[in-house]
Motif scaffolding. Structure first.
Motif, PDB file in Angstrom:
ATOM      1  N   VAL A  15      80.702  18.579 -68.638  1.00  0.00           N
ATOM      2  CA  VAL A  15      80.223  17.192 -68.659  1.00  0.00           C
ATOM      3  C   VAL A  15      79.463  16.828 -67.389  1.00  0.00           C
ATOM      4  O   VAL A  15      78.536  16.008 -67.429  1.00  0.00           O
ATOM      5  N   THR A  16      79.827  17.413 -66.252  1.00  0.00           N
ATOM      6  CA  THR A  16      79.156  17.060 -64.998  1.00  0.00           C
ATOM      7  C   THR A  16      77.909  17.892 -64.745  1.00  0.00           C
ATOM      8  O   THR A  16      77.062  17.508 -63.932  1.00  0.00           O
ATOM      9  N   GLY A  17      77.807  19.069 -65.396  1.00  0.00           N
ATOM     10  CA  GLY A  17      76.699  19.972 -65.113  1.00  0.00           C
ATOM     11  C   GLY A  17      76.838  20.678 -63.782  1.00  0.00           C
ATOM     12  O   GLY A  17      75.858  21.191 -63.236  1.00  0.00           O
ATOM     13  N   GLN A  18      78.053  20.723 -63.254  1.00  0.00           N
ATOM     14  CA  GLN A  18      78.315  21.379 -61.976  1.00  0.00           C
ATOM     15  C   GLN A  18      79.321  22.512 -62.163  1.00  0.00           C
ATOM     16  O   GLN A  18      80.126  22.487 -63.087  1.00  0.00           O
ATOM     17  N   GLU A  19      79.264  23.477 -61.249  1.00  0.00           N
ATOM     18  CA  GLU A  19      80.185  24.611 -61.299  1.00  0.00           C
ATOM     19  C   GLU A  19      81.194  24.529 -60.163  1.00  0.00           C
ATOM     20  O   GLU A  19      80.894  24.032 -59.067  1.00  0.00           O
ATOM     21  N   VAL A  20      82.408  25.038 -60.432  1.00  0.00           N
ATOM     22  CA  VAL A  20      83.465  25.063 -59.421  1.00  0.00           C
ATOM     23  C   VAL A  20      83.168  26.162 -58.404  1.00  0.00           C
ATOM     24  O   VAL A  20      82.871  27.302 -58.782  1.00  0.00           O
ATOM     25  N   THR A  21      83.248  25.807 -57.134  1.00  0.00           N
ATOM     26  CA  THR A  21      82.967  26.785 -56.078  1.00  0.00           C
ATOM     27  C   THR A  21      84.227  27.270 -55.371  1.00  0.00           C
ATOM     28  O   THR A  21      84.327  28.438 -55.012  1.00  0.00           O
ATOM     29  N   MET A  71      87.454  33.118 -65.870  1.00  0.00           N
ATOM     30  CA  MET A  71      88.335  34.202 -65.468  1.00  0.00           C
ATOM     31  C   MET A  71      88.462  34.268 -63.953  1.00  0.00           C
ATOM     32  O   MET A  71      89.558  34.507 -63.409  1.00  0.00           O
ATOM     33  N   ALA A  72      87.357  34.031 -63.247  1.00  0.00           N
ATOM     34  CA  ALA A  72      87.423  34.019 -61.780  1.00  0.00           C
ATOM     35  C   ALA A  72      88.308  32.887 -61.287  1.00  0.00           C
ATOM     36  O   ALA A  72      89.058  33.042 -60.310  1.00  0.00           O
ATOM     37  N   ALA A  73      88.248  31.731 -61.965  1.00  0.00           N
ATOM     38  CA  ALA A  73      89.109  30.605 -61.584  1.00  0.00           C
ATOM     39  C   ALA A  73      90.575  30.930 -61.842  1.00  0.00           C
ATOM     40  O   ALA A  73      91.445  30.555 -61.045  1.00  0.00           O
ATOM     41  N   VAL A  74      90.870  31.600 -62.950  1.00  0.00           N
ATOM     42  CA  VAL A  74      92.245  32.004 -63.250  1.00  0.00           C
ATOM     43  C   VAL A  74      92.808  32.869 -62.125  1.00  0.00           C
ATOM     44  O   VAL A  74      93.930  32.641 -61.639  1.00  0.00           O
ATOM     45  N   VAL A  75      92.046  33.856 -61.703  1.00  0.00           N
ATOM     46  CA  VAL A  75      92.497  34.756 -60.640  1.00  0.00           C
ATOM     47  C   VAL A  75      92.682  33.978 -59.340  1.00  0.00           C
ATOM     48  O   VAL A  75      93.671  34.168 -58.609  1.00  0.00           O
ATOM     49  N   ALA A  76      91.754  33.070 -59.039  1.00  0.00           N
ATOM     50  CA  ALA A  76      91.854  32.292 -57.804  1.00  0.00           C
ATOM     51  C   ALA A  76      93.063  31.368 -57.815  1.00  0.00           C
ATOM     52  O   ALA A  76      93.751  31.209 -56.792  1.00  0.00           O
ATOM     53  N   VAL A  77      93.347  30.747 -58.962  1.00  0.00           N
ATOM     54  CA  VAL A  77      94.532  29.879 -59.069  1.00  0.00           C
ATOM     55  C   VAL A  77      95.804  30.685 -58.845  1.00  0.00           C
ATOM     56  O   VAL A  77      96.704  30.268 -58.103  1.00  0.00           O
ATOM     57  N   ALA A  78      95.903  31.839 -59.499  1.00  0.00           N
ATOM     58  CA  ALA A  78      97.102  32.670 -59.345  1.00  0.00           C
ATOM     59  C   ALA A  78      97.291  33.092 -57.886  1.00  0.00           C
ATOM     60  O   ALA A  78      98.406  33.034 -57.342  1.00  0.00           O
ATOM     61  N   GLU A  79      96.203  33.494 -57.226  1.00  0.00           N
ATOM     62  CA  GLU A  79      96.308  33.955 -55.841  1.00  0.00           C
ATOM     63  C   GLU A  79      96.569  32.799 -54.892  1.00  0.00           C
ATOM     64  O   GLU A  79      97.372  32.911 -53.947  1.00  0.00           O
ATOM     65  N   SER A  80      95.922  31.659 -55.117  1.00  0.00           N
ATOM     66  CA  SER A  80      96.156  30.494 -54.265  1.00  0.00           C
ATOM     67  C   SER A  80      97.600  30.023 -54.375  1.00  0.00           C
ATOM     68  O   SER A  80      98.216  29.636 -53.376  1.00  0.00           O
ATOM     69  N   GLY A  81      98.151  30.071 -55.595  1.00  0.00           N
ATOM     70  CA  GLY A  81      99.548  29.700 -55.781  1.00  0.00           C
ATOM     71  C   GLY A  81     100.488  30.568 -54.974  1.00  0.00           C
ATOM     72  O   GLY A  81     101.474  30.083 -54.401  1.00  0.00           O
ATOM     73  N   LYS A  82     100.174  31.856 -54.887  1.00  0.00           N
ATOM     74  CA  LYS A  82     100.992  32.773 -54.100  1.00  0.00           C
ATOM     75  C   LYS A  82     100.856  32.502 -52.603  1.00  0.00           C
ATOM     76  O   LYS A  82     101.763  32.793 -51.821  1.00  0.00           O
ATOM     77  N   ALA A 120      96.375  27.981 -50.530  1.00  0.00           N
ATOM     78  CA  ALA A 120      95.198  28.311 -49.717  1.00  0.00           C
ATOM     79  C   ALA A 120      93.919  28.059 -50.510  1.00  0.00           C
ATOM     80  O   ALA A 120      93.860  28.309 -51.718  1.00  0.00           O
ATOM     81  N   TRP A 121      92.893  27.554 -49.835  1.00  0.00           N
ATOM     82  CA  TRP A 121      91.596  27.348 -50.480  1.00  0.00           C
ATOM     83  C   TRP A 121      90.893  28.701 -50.624  1.00  0.00           C
ATOM     84  O   TRP A 121      90.741  29.441 -49.643  1.00  0.00           O
ATOM     85  N   LEU A 122      90.490  29.011 -51.862  1.00  0.00           N
ATOM     86  CA  LEU A 122      89.867  30.301 -52.157  1.00  0.00           C
ATOM     87  C   LEU A 122      88.563  30.099 -52.907  1.00  0.00           C
ATOM     88  O   LEU A 122      88.386  29.097 -53.627  1.00  0.00           O
ATOM     89  N   ASP A 123      87.657  31.065 -52.771  1.00  0.00           N
ATOM     90  CA  ASP A 123      86.413  31.053 -53.531  1.00  0.00           C
ATOM     91  C   ASP A 123      86.727  31.246 -55.011  1.00  0.00           C
ATOM     92  O   ASP A 123      87.446  32.183 -55.384  1.00  0.00           O
ATOM     93  N   ALA A 124      86.252  30.359 -55.843  1.00  0.00           N
ATOM     94  CA  ALA A 124      86.536  30.413 -57.277  1.00  0.00           C
ATOM     95  C   ALA A 124      85.411  31.057 -58.076  1.00  0.00           C
ATOM     96  O   ALA A 124      85.479  31.115 -59.305  1.00  0.00           O
TER      97      ALA A 124
END
Length: 384
Positions: A208-214, A359-370, A374-378
């Motif tokens: 909806v925003t036309g933007q990507e998560v970084t 898929m990249a966001a999934v991996v980043a969420v899992a790693e950030s949770g651990k 921590a702020w990670l590149d998504a």
């Protein structure tokens, strides 16, 4: 227009997703259900396919279907992959390489490397690889996107998305095979609830925003202690257009049923939509009065008009949202066949690139949770 030929892998008798795809693909008369490998049990898949009218194009396996359809002059135009998550990569890649357009259920792959491979294969083959983020097919979601793009709420400051339900909250149900696999890393991968539901909310924020998560920061928790993977997550994220994002996803929120919703706040207005009340989009202009935009009313955007079928006041549900993804794909495939430009209002179906970003966001969420948030590149490596 001659009907396009459509096939399906998975979605057999008793499946949750199969009927929604069959209803959606056939709703506008643009696709004919022609071929299928509907069950991992060959005999059952063939028998069910024949009951649905597929005749000798009811196959016992996806490999048989690939070989059989590849050898036909009247091969299918589009195949939908609706199998267990761990098989998506292999099947999608094989059909793209054989020259078929593909619509893959989410998640598109189990790893970022597989996702990048699918993007490369789709580009090399020249075929469409779409991913079924089907909720973006709702008419008023598309109207929200159009309003934001034309500046109705000014520069977007904040997006708040959520997808929370309570259907996995009962500890006594934790060993139910239909529930247990979702929290098993061997079957689900590195994430449970975010990979299952959270990525729908995150993709919708981007749509909806036309933007990507970084980049993102995640707090993940298993509220049922026997679970290895998370059943609740809170994710903060930043987008490439400067928008701040908040996302909550949960499977233990007792009292919540489906729980997919999105709010977008800009400099001059705000918008709010919920999948459980999809016929209304709430619009608040700065200094004005709350407005309720109804699906099917006059003077909406071309994107909304194109994707509404039922008269105003009657509900449109999830299979009709799926139908809009199929309607987009039919226009895209037909435009290619006819050597013309496709209708820009139809050029909204989610791509392989969207599946890769998820898929990249999934991996980043899992790693950030651990890493305690921590702020990670998504972003996937190929988009960094």
């Amino acid at each position: 227009m001659t009907k396009l030929k459509w096939g399906m892998i998975g979605g057999g008798e008793g499946s949750q997703i199969g009927p929604a795809h069959r209803l959606g693909s056939g709703l506008d008369g643009l696709f004919e259900f022609t071929a299928g490998a509907l069950d991992h049990r060959a005999a059952e898949g063939i028998e069910y396919g024949q009951r649905l009218g597929l005749g000798n194009r009811a196959y016992g396996s996806w490999q048989d279907m690939l070989a059989g359809e590849s050898a036909r002059e009247d091969r299918i135009d589009l195949v939908t992959v609706a199998t267990p998550n761990s098989t998506h990569f292999e099947i999608t890649k094989a059909f793209l390489e054989a020259g078929f357009h593909v619509l893959c259920e989410k998640p598109m792959t189990m790893t970022v490397a597989e996702g990048e491979e699918i993007v490369r294969v789709a580009e090399k083959s020249g075929k469409i690889c779409a991913v079924n983020y089907g909720y973006t097919g709702y008419s008023l979601v598309r109207h929200m996107k159009a309003m934001i793009a034309r500046g109705d709420i000014g520069k977007v400051r904040l997006v708040n998305a959520e997808f929370a339900h309570g259907h996995h909250a009962d500890a006594a149900d934790a060993d139910n095979p239909r529930v247990r696999w979702r929290y098993d890393p061997a079957q689900a991968g590195v994430s449970a609830q975010f990979a299952d539901c959270g990525i729908h909310a995150m993709h919708m924020a981007s749509f909806v925003t036309g933007q990507e998560v970084t980049k993102l920061s995640a707090d993940t928790v298993s509220c049922l202690e026997m679970r290895v993977l998370e059943d609740d997550a809170m994710v903060n994220f930043r987008m490439d257009g400067g928008t701040v994002g908040r996302l909550w996803t949960s499977s233990i929120a007792i009292g919540r049923q489906h729980g997919l919703g999105i709010q977008v706040f800009g400099e001059t207005g705000g918008l709010r939509w919920s999948q459980e009340q999809p016929n209304q989009l709430y619009y608040m202009p700065l200094g004005g009065r709350l407005q309720v935009i109804e699906r099917g009313e006059a003077n909406l955007s071309p994107e909304a008009d194109r994707t509404t079928r039922v008269t105003i006041g009657h509900a449109e549900g999830m299979p009709l949202a799926f139908a809009n993804i199929y309607k987009d794909l039919a226009e895209a495939i037909s435009a290619r066949k006819e050597g013309r430009e496709m209708d820009p209002a139809a050029n909204l179906y989610p791509r392989a690139e969207d599946g890769l970003r998820s898929m990249a966001a999934v991996v980043a969420v899992a790693e950030s949770g651990k890493q305690d948030g921590a702020w990670l590149d998504a972003r996937p490596p190929m988009f960094q």
